[in-house]
Scaffold this motif. Structure first.
Motif, PDB file in Angstrom:
ATOM      1  N   UNK A 158      31.500  37.651  -3.743  1.00 28.86           N
ATOM      2  CA  UNK A 158      32.734  37.418  -2.998  1.00 28.86           C
ATOM      3  C   UNK A 158      33.509  36.236  -3.562  1.00 28.86           C
ATOM      4  N   UNK A 159      32.801  35.193  -3.957  1.00 34.94           N
ATOM      5  CA  UNK A 159      33.462  34.015  -4.533  1.00 34.94           C
ATOM      6  C   UNK A 159      34.236  34.382  -5.785  1.00 34.94           C
ATOM      7  N   UNK A 160      33.595  35.141  -6.673  1.00 33.20           N
ATOM      8  CA  UNK A 160      34.258  35.558  -7.915  1.00 33.20           C
ATOM      9  C   UNK A 160      35.459  36.445  -7.622  1.00 33.20           C
ATOM     10  N   UNK A 161      35.294  37.388  -6.699  1.00 34.49           N
ATOM     11  CA  UNK A 161      36.380  38.309  -6.361  1.00 34.49           C
ATOM     12  C   UNK A 161      37.554  37.563  -5.740  1.00 34.49           C
ATOM     13  N   UNK A 162      37.244  36.610  -4.866  1.00 33.30           N
ATOM     14  CA  UNK A 162      38.294  35.857  -4.192  1.00 33.30           C
ATOM     15  C   UNK A 162      39.084  35.006  -5.178  1.00 33.30           C
ATOM     16  N   UNK A 163      38.396  34.349  -6.081  1.00 32.26           N
ATOM     17  CA  UNK A 163      39.075  33.544  -7.096  1.00 32.26           C
ATOM     18  C   UNK A 163      39.964  34.418  -7.977  1.00 32.26           C
ATOM     19  N   UNK A 164      39.451  35.569  -8.396  1.00 29.54           N
ATOM     20  CA  UNK A 164      40.229  36.470  -9.249  1.00 29.54           C
ATOM     21  C   UNK A 164      41.466  36.991  -8.528  1.00 29.54           C
ATOM     22  N   UNK A 165      41.305  37.310  -7.240  1.00 26.32           N
ATOM     23  CA  UNK A 165      42.417  37.851  -6.467  1.00 26.32           C
ATOM     24  C   UNK A 165      43.529  36.811  -6.303  1.00 26.32           C
ATOM     25  N   UNK A 166      43.146  35.595  -5.970  1.00 24.49           N
ATOM     26  CA  UNK A 166      44.138  34.537  -5.789  1.00 24.49           C
ATOM     27  C   UNK A 166      44.809  34.201  -7.112  1.00 24.49           C
ATOM     28  N   UNK A 167      44.019  34.043  -8.160  1.00 24.55           N
ATOM     29  CA  UNK A 167      44.570  33.710  -9.476  1.00 24.55           C
ATOM     30  C   UNK A 167      45.553  34.786  -9.946  1.00 24.55           C
ATOM     31  N   UNK A 168      45.163  36.040  -9.819  1.00 31.33           N
ATOM     32  CA  UNK A 168      46.020  37.131 -10.275  1.00 31.33           C
ATOM     33  C   UNK A 168      47.310  37.231  -9.502  1.00 31.33           C
ATOM     34  N   UNK A 169      47.248  37.065  -8.181  1.00 31.12           N
ATOM     35  CA  UNK A 169      48.446  37.236  -7.361  1.00 31.12           C
ATOM     36  C   UNK A 169      49.398  36.052  -7.436  1.00 31.12           C
ATOM     37  N   UNK A 170      48.884  34.844  -7.557  1.00 35.94           N
ATOM     38  CA  UNK A 170      49.765  33.685  -7.715  1.00 35.94           C
ATOM     39  C   UNK A 170      50.419  33.714  -9.098  1.00 35.94           C
ATOM     40  N   UNK A 171      49.729  34.277 -10.089  1.00 36.43           N
ATOM     41  CA  UNK A 171      50.334  34.434 -11.414  1.00 36.43           C
ATOM     42  C   UNK A 171      51.551  35.347 -11.344  1.00 36.43           C
ATOM     43  N   UNK A 172      51.497  36.338 -10.454  1.00 41.38           N
ATOM     44  CA  UNK A 172      52.612  37.277 -10.282  1.00 41.38           C
ATOM     45  C   UNK A 172      53.701  36.675  -9.407  1.00 41.38           C
ATOM     46  N   UNK A 173      53.284  36.008  -8.331  1.00 38.19           N
ATOM     47  CA  UNK A 173      54.248  35.429  -7.378  1.00 38.19           C
ATOM     48  C   UNK A 173      53.767  34.057  -6.934  1.00 38.19           C
ATOM     49  N   UNK A 174      54.413  32.991  -7.384  1.00 33.03           N
ATOM     50  CA  UNK A 174      53.993  31.629  -7.001  1.00 33.03           C
ATOM     51  C   UNK A 174      54.003  31.387  -5.496  1.00 33.03           C
ATOM     52  N   UNK A 175      54.930  32.047  -4.769  1.00 30.84           N
ATOM     53  CA  UNK A 175      55.035  31.854  -3.323  1.00 30.84           C
ATOM     54  C   UNK A 175      54.194  32.909  -2.592  1.00 30.84           C
ATOM     55  N   UNK A 176      52.987  33.132  -3.039  1.00 35.26           N
ATOM     56  CA  UNK A 176      52.082  34.059  -2.362  1.00 35.26           C
ATOM     57  C   UNK A 176      51.562  33.414  -1.084  1.00 35.26           C
ATOM     58  N   UNK A 177      51.323  34.252  -0.074  1.00 37.34           N
ATOM     59  CA  UNK A 177      50.790  33.791   1.205  1.00 37.34           C
ATOM     60  C   UNK A 177      49.423  34.427   1.423  1.00 37.34           C
ATOM     61  N   UNK A 178      48.411  33.599   1.679  1.00 33.76           N
ATOM     62  CA  UNK A 178      47.050  34.074   1.896  1.00 33.76           C
ATOM     63  C   UNK A 178      46.613  33.701   3.314  1.00 33.76           C
ATOM     64  N   UNK A 179      46.163  34.703   4.070  1.00 36.25           N
ATOM     65  CA  UNK A 179      45.736  34.497   5.450  1.00 36.25           C
ATOM     66  C   UNK A 179      44.260  34.863   5.567  1.00 36.25           C
ATOM     67  N   UNK A 180      43.465  33.921   6.052  1.00 39.81           N
ATOM     68  CA  UNK A 180      42.023  34.143   6.217  1.00 39.81           C
ATOM     69  C   UNK A 180      41.704  34.147   7.713  1.00 39.81           C
ATOM     70  N   UNK A 181      41.400  35.328   8.228  1.00 32.43           N
ATOM     71  CA  UNK A 181      41.109  35.485   9.655  1.00 32.43           C
ATOM     72  C   UNK A 181      39.593  35.429   9.890  1.00 32.43           C
ATOM     73  N   UNK A 182      39.219  35.066  11.107  1.00 34.89           N
ATOM     74  CA  UNK A 182      37.808  34.971  11.524  1.00 34.89           C
ATOM     75  C   UNK A 182      37.030  33.960  10.687  1.00 34.89           C
ATOM     76  N   UNK A 183      37.630  32.812  10.452  1.00 34.63           N
ATOM     77  CA  UNK A 183      36.932  31.776   9.692  1.00 34.63           C
ATOM     78  C   UNK A 183      35.638  31.348  10.380  1.00 34.63           C
ATOM     79  N   UNK A 184      35.584  31.484  11.689  1.00 35.77           N
ATOM     80  CA  UNK A 184      34.365  31.125  12.425  1.00 35.77           C
ATOM     81  C   UNK A 184      33.230  32.108  12.175  1.00 35.77           C
ATOM     82  N   UNK A 185      33.547  33.250  11.557  1.00 36.48           N
ATOM     83  CA  UNK A 185      32.521  34.251  11.239  1.00 36.48           C
ATOM     84  C   UNK A 185      32.248  34.352   9.737  1.00 36.48           C
ATOM     85  N   UNK A 186      32.923  33.548   8.959  1.00 37.15           N
ATOM     86  CA  UNK A 186      32.731  33.579   7.498  1.00 37.15           C
ATOM     87  C   UNK A 186      31.453  32.837   7.116  1.00 37.15           C
ATOM     88  N   UNK A 187      30.797  33.311   6.087  1.00 38.03           N
ATOM     89  CA  UNK A 187      29.574  32.662   5.609  1.00 38.03           C
ATOM     90  C   UNK A 187      29.912  31.290   5.034  1.00 38.03           C
TER      91      UNK A 187
END
Length: 343
Positions: A158-187
């Motif tokens: 998940x760590x690798x996938x998350x980093x790749x997803x953020x890196x790829x999408x910010x490269x396309x659009x600098x003003x990307x918005x990322x929302x992380x729901x249920x942080x109290x349930x995240x590992x």
């Protein structure tokens, strides 16, 4: 605005001009070439003016920053109830960030409170204020802990996938918005993988993350927020007197030390990379009635005060003795309306 509208009118005129000429004066081949040329010119004109191009399809940084901030303020004023701290902090934070042409880091907001107090609703409004398609925008990315990161044994993946997803999408659009729901349930430990993207780096592997926005949603810390709200109530002080300084530090410590939270001993908190911990106060009876009223009106029905009151009365409230706060906020209002109204 006038410039690209003028370009559009000129392009359309080029297309229509041959059609207004007497048929006998134009050869079929010449007419076809003229229309094709005009169409090409029109397309070139559209592409030459980014605002015109973005009128037809979604673009990164679609809304002007001042317009986005105004839309955010208007929507929160009209649709969010009982959350004076949220209204004040979120508007100032987002507005200031959007208008800052030299931000040193991405904006990171962590929204905390009980279910139904408006956390998802506010993240939706923020998305809609920046991008016309809101949560459906290709530049808005929403993660739900139990859906996207369910297995503890896969945390490194998940760590690798998350980093790749953020890196790829910010490269396309600098003003990307990322929302992380249920942080109290995240590992625990997973969210730390995005720490480099929230830090004060100008560039990482040639990519700048300073225009991105990160929003975290969590129930963790709700007890601490309620404790402060109850203390004000029991001392005869209005909830509107509660200031961010009365809650924020205690809230961040509570979340940091919560072993059942994805922020447990997180470097994002330890390194002060979360810009604001935003407390959502528990909703009172009067706020529930406001939610019911707005929902009825949004469905196009006349408000029946008797039904409105019955729905608010049916909600359960805490603490048991005082019965001040709705334990589900406004979350079940929609379902209760379905029962009372024959839609």
């Amino acid at each position: 605005m006038k410039l690209w509208r003028g370009a559009l009118r000129a392009a359309l005129a080029l297309v229509l001009l041959p059609l207004l000429t007497p048929a006998s004066a134009v050869e079929p081949i010449s007419l076809g070439l003229a229309i094709a040329g005009a169409a090409a010119s029109a397309l070139t004109g559209i592409i030459s003016y980014p605002r015109l191009y973005c009128y037809f399809r979604e673009c990164c940084l679609q809304k002007h920053d001042q317009r986005a901030a105004a839309a955010l303020q208007e929507n929160l004023d009209k649709k969010l109830f009982g959350q004076h701290l949220v209204n004040k902090v979120v508007v100032k934070a987002v507005k200031g960030f959007l208008n800052n042409t030299n931000a040193k880091k991405p904006l990171a907001l962590s929204l905390h409170g009980w279910t139904g107090t408006g956390k998802n609703f506010v993240s939706k409004i923020v998305a809609e204020s920046i991008y016309k398609r809101g949560l459906q925008s290709k530049y808005v990315h929403q993660f739900v802990a139990t859906l996207h990161f369910p297995h503890a044994h896969s945390i490194n993946l998940y760590k690798d996938q998350l980093q790749s997803w953020i890196r790829g999408n910010v490269s396309i659009c600098p003003r990307s918005l990322f929302i992380f729901d249920e942080m109290d349930k995240m590992h625990a430990g997973l969210i730390d993988s995005i720490k480099p993207f929230l830090d004060y780096y100008e560039l990482l592997d040639g990519v700048s993350y300073r225009q991105a926005i990160f929003i975290f949603l969590s129930n963790a810390g709700a007890e601490k927020i309620t404790e402060v709200a109850l203390d004000f109530w029991r001392n005869g002080r209005a909830r509107e007197d509660i200031q961010l300084s009365d809650i924020q530090n205690a809230l961040s410590v509570s979340v940091f030390n919560n072993k059942n939270s994805g922020f447990w001993h997180s470097t994002l908190i330890d390194r002060n990379l979360i810009d604001y911990f935003v407390p959502f106060l528990p909703l009172e009876y009067k706020h529930v009635k406001m939610c019911v009223r707005v929902e009825i009106k949004s469905r196009g029905y006349v408000v029946d005060e008797d039904i409105l009151t019955r729905i608010a009365d049916e909600m359960t409230y805490f603490p048991r003795e005082e019965r001040i706060y709705s334990d589900k906020g406004c979350k079940t209002v929609d379902a209760k309306l379905d029962y009372y109204y024959d839609f």
